[in-house]
Design an enzyme around this catalytic site. Structure first.
Site, PDB file in Angstrom:
ATOM      1  N   GLY A  18       0.814  -1.140   0.012  1.00  0.00           N
ATOM      2  CA  GLY A  18      -0.049  -0.107  -0.066  1.00  0.00           C
ATOM      3  C   GLY A  18       0.693   1.225  -0.118  1.00  0.00           C
ATOM      4  N   ALA A  19       1.947   1.275  -0.684  1.00  0.00           N
ATOM      5  CA  ALA A  19       2.978   2.133  -0.478  1.00  0.00           C
ATOM      6  C   ALA A  19       2.649   3.618  -1.290  1.00  0.00           C
ATOM      7  CB  ALA A  19       4.284   1.658  -1.075  1.00  0.00           C
ATOM      8  N   ASP A  22      -2.988   6.530   0.986  1.00  0.00           N
ATOM      9  CA  ASP A  22      -3.028   8.031   1.731  1.00  0.00           C
ATOM     10  C   ASP A  22      -2.138   7.644   3.111  1.00  0.00           C
ATOM     11  OD1 ASP A  22      -4.255  10.341   1.993  1.00  0.00           O
ATOM     12  OD2 ASP A  22      -5.110   9.698   3.985  1.00  0.00           O
ATOM     13  N   ARG A  52      -0.838  -1.556  -6.480  1.00  0.00           N
ATOM     14  CA  ARG A  52      -1.232  -2.023  -7.581  1.00  0.00           C
ATOM     15  C   ARG A  52      -0.860  -0.859  -8.566  1.00  0.00           C
ATOM     16  NH1 ARG A  52      -7.479  -3.956  -7.943  1.00  0.00           N
ATOM     17  NH2 ARG A  52      -6.753  -4.038  -9.843  1.00  0.00           N
ATOM     18  N   LYS A 182       1.566   6.862  20.422  1.00  0.00           N
ATOM     19  CA  LYS A 182       1.484   8.296  20.788  1.00  0.00           C
ATOM     20  C   LYS A 182       2.398   8.478  22.182  1.00  0.00           C
ATOM     21  CE  LYS A 182      -2.732   9.473  18.392  1.00  0.00           C
ATOM     22  NZ  LYS A 182      -2.100  10.449  17.581  1.00  0.00           N
ATOM     23  N   GLU A 216     -14.073  13.865  16.787  1.00  0.00           N
ATOM     24  CA  GLU A 216     -13.518  14.147  15.632  1.00  0.00           C
ATOM     25  C   GLU A 216     -14.420  15.378  14.913  1.00  0.00           C
ATOM     26  OE1 GLU A 216     -11.567  10.732  13.084  1.00  0.00           O
ATOM     27  OE2 GLU A 216     -13.759  10.228  13.888  1.00  0.00           O
ATOM     28  N   HIS A 240      -8.935   1.834  19.237  1.00  0.00           N
ATOM     29  CA  HIS A 240      -8.243   2.671  19.948  1.00  0.00           C
ATOM     30  C   HIS A 240      -8.937   2.863  21.529  1.00  0.00           C
ATOM     31  CE1 HIS A 240      -6.656   3.603  16.258  1.00  0.00           C
ATOM     32  NE2 HIS A 240      -7.596   4.453  15.889  1.00  0.00           N
TER      33      HIS A 240
END
Length: 485
Positions: A18-19, A22, A52, A182, A216, A240
């Site tokens: 997935g390089a 996003d 891909r 984090k 968010e 999370h």
């Protein structure tokens, strides 16, 4: 495939699936460049990207350079040309087995070891693992990092984990929850277990309740298909928020190592009581305003009606000795008034106030651990109001603030993935999630969803820019608790 514990090794190859996505653009490539600029990457490590999309090495390096210029501060890009020269690229369709041989040739033979970061659609996990095995990219000197989502429920999670386990033993599987990277989340352990003043009070006798909020301001953005299939419960609570809860609630581990820390976390996750119908609230935002700007409703953004929840509040309980009777209030949602992730530990009031006869009222101490957007720790304490006290003894709650950038002026503020990628390369599993943790999380989440379905519970609407449905306020206020805002 043996399940024996592998000897530790530092990889000299890193393979990014997935390089061109996003996550790579915003987080992975900037994190790796920042590590390289500080001399934290082994000079001999080579980084191969695959996806891909059709690129050659030069085009991928240009893509990486543009990503770094957009998402990494200039002062952290020292030696960017050196970093870009580490990069190469191989186009791959994970559904085409023959492509993996070309990928293996591009990766080459690592001298010390290979680390793989797998960020792909869940449907590609199984063919990717098969391709890695068939091409020799799953040997004893290979470890793999798995980016979520790892399934949509316990059953699908087991399918993915079984597929990965056929190629890799547990000690070479690194399941990623970027919240664990984090600084403030890690500081939660230091706060609890490196300070004598807190741990004796960290129990039901002294703590009234705990709040965990992940808010968010954004809506769907580019995640339309994923989010509508997922919803707030799966997207935020399952991973999370339950990880934060486990760190707050777990018993002191014997030592700070992967086995000890994760053993204590899984005990907490298995102690979570099944949530009843009146202990959850779901919501879905409608058109409103965020920061003075009009924003559309969820159904408008989606382009159709949907029963997917964009907000969830839960009153959770941990059935063990330390936490019996202490509610944990969890709240997360999209299009809320501000972006914040925080943990609030509300202590009980003093059993008897000697100042009551002088007109003073005590307020219970409160510990607030801010995780994002700012990393800080605030402890509220009672103090005397300056004055001669002729009309009574004045008390006021005052905050003691520790802002992490101020307390530690030297270190740079890091992207969470910097720590996680470096740990993956070096084989340190403490900040990664073990399979039994994942399955305990899903078991609790699946029971909540089953309860919703059994009661035909549909999300209540709330206006974008508000703190969710009014029922979420009532969920806490009927216990005499006010959400920290």
């Amino acid at each position: 495939m043996t399940n024996s514990i592998s000897a530790p090794f530092t990889s000299d190859r890193l393979l990014l699936f997935g390089a061109t996505g996003d996550l790579s653009r915003r987080m992975l490539l900037p994190s790796l460049c920042a590590l390289d600029a500080e001399g934290l990457l082994d000079p001999k490590i080579e980084i191969v990207g695959t996806a891909r999309s059709d690129h050659d090495d030069a085009e991928f390096r240009n893509f990486a350079r543009e990503s770094l210029e957009q998402f990494l501060p200039a002062e952290r890009r020292g030696g960017m040309a050196r970093f870009l020269n580490r990069l190469s690229y191989q186009t791959l369709d994970a559904n085409q087995m023959e492509g993996f041989n070309a990928l293996a040739a591009k990766v080459g033979e690592p001298k010390d070891g290979l680390s793989i970061f797998l960020s792909t659609a869940p449907s590609l996990f199984e063919p990717t693992i098969r391709g890695l095995q068939a091409s020799g990219l799953a040997g004893d000197n290979v470890r793999i990092g798995l980016e979520k989502p790892l399934g949509v429920d316990l059953a699908s999670s087991k399918v993915i984990n079984d597929a990965v386990a056929r190629a890799f033993p547990e000690d070479r599987i690194f399941r990623i929850d970027h919240y664990l990277g984090k600084e403030t989340v890690q500081n939660l352990l230091a706060l609890r277990f490196a300070n004598l003043m807190f741990e004796p009070l960290w129990n039901a006798a002294h703590i009234d309740h705990v709040q965990i909020t992940v808010a968010e301001t954004v809506g769907l953005e580019s995640r339309v298909a994923y989010y509508d299939d997922s919803g707030a419960l799966r997207d935020m609570v399952q991973n999370h928020m339950l990880q934060l809860l486990a760190l707050v609630a777990m018993e002191p581990p014997v030592s700070y190592d992967a086995t000890s820390v994760r053993d204590e976390k899984v005990k907490i996750l298995r102690s979570l009581r099944k949530v009843s119908t009146n202990e959850t609230v779901t919501g879905q935002y409608r058109a409103g305003a965020i920061g003075g700007q009009a924003v559309p409703g969820y159904d408008d953004e989606l382009g159709r009606d949907s029963n997917t929840e964009t907000f969830v509040a839960i009153k959770a309980h941990i059935d063990n000795w330390r936490w019996q009777g202490v509610p944990f209030y969890l709240r997360t949602g999209k299009r809320l008034p501000k972006r914040t992730t925080e943990i609030v530990v509300q202590f009980r009031d003093v059993p008897h106030s000697i100042f009551h006869g002088r007109g003073a009222r005590t307020v219970p101490n409160r510990l607030v651990i801010g995780i994002q957007p700012s990393e800080n720790i605030t402890l509220s304490l009672m103090a005397k109001v300056p004055g001669l006290d002729r009309n009574g003894f004045g008390l006021r709650s005052i905050p003691l603030d520790i802002a992490m950038p101020d307390a530690f002026a030297g270190p740079q503020r890091r992207i969470a993935y910097e720590r996680l990628l470096l740990d993956l390369i070096e084989g340190e599993q403490t900040l990664f999630v073990r399979r039994d943790e994942v399955e305990a999380q899903w078991e609790w989440i699946d029971a909540i969803r089953a309860e919703w379905e059994g009661q035909a519970q549909e999300p209540r609407t709330y206006t974008a820019g508000s703190w969710g449905p009014s029922a979420a306020i009532a969920l806490a206020e009927r216990d005499g608790v006010t959400w920290h805002e």
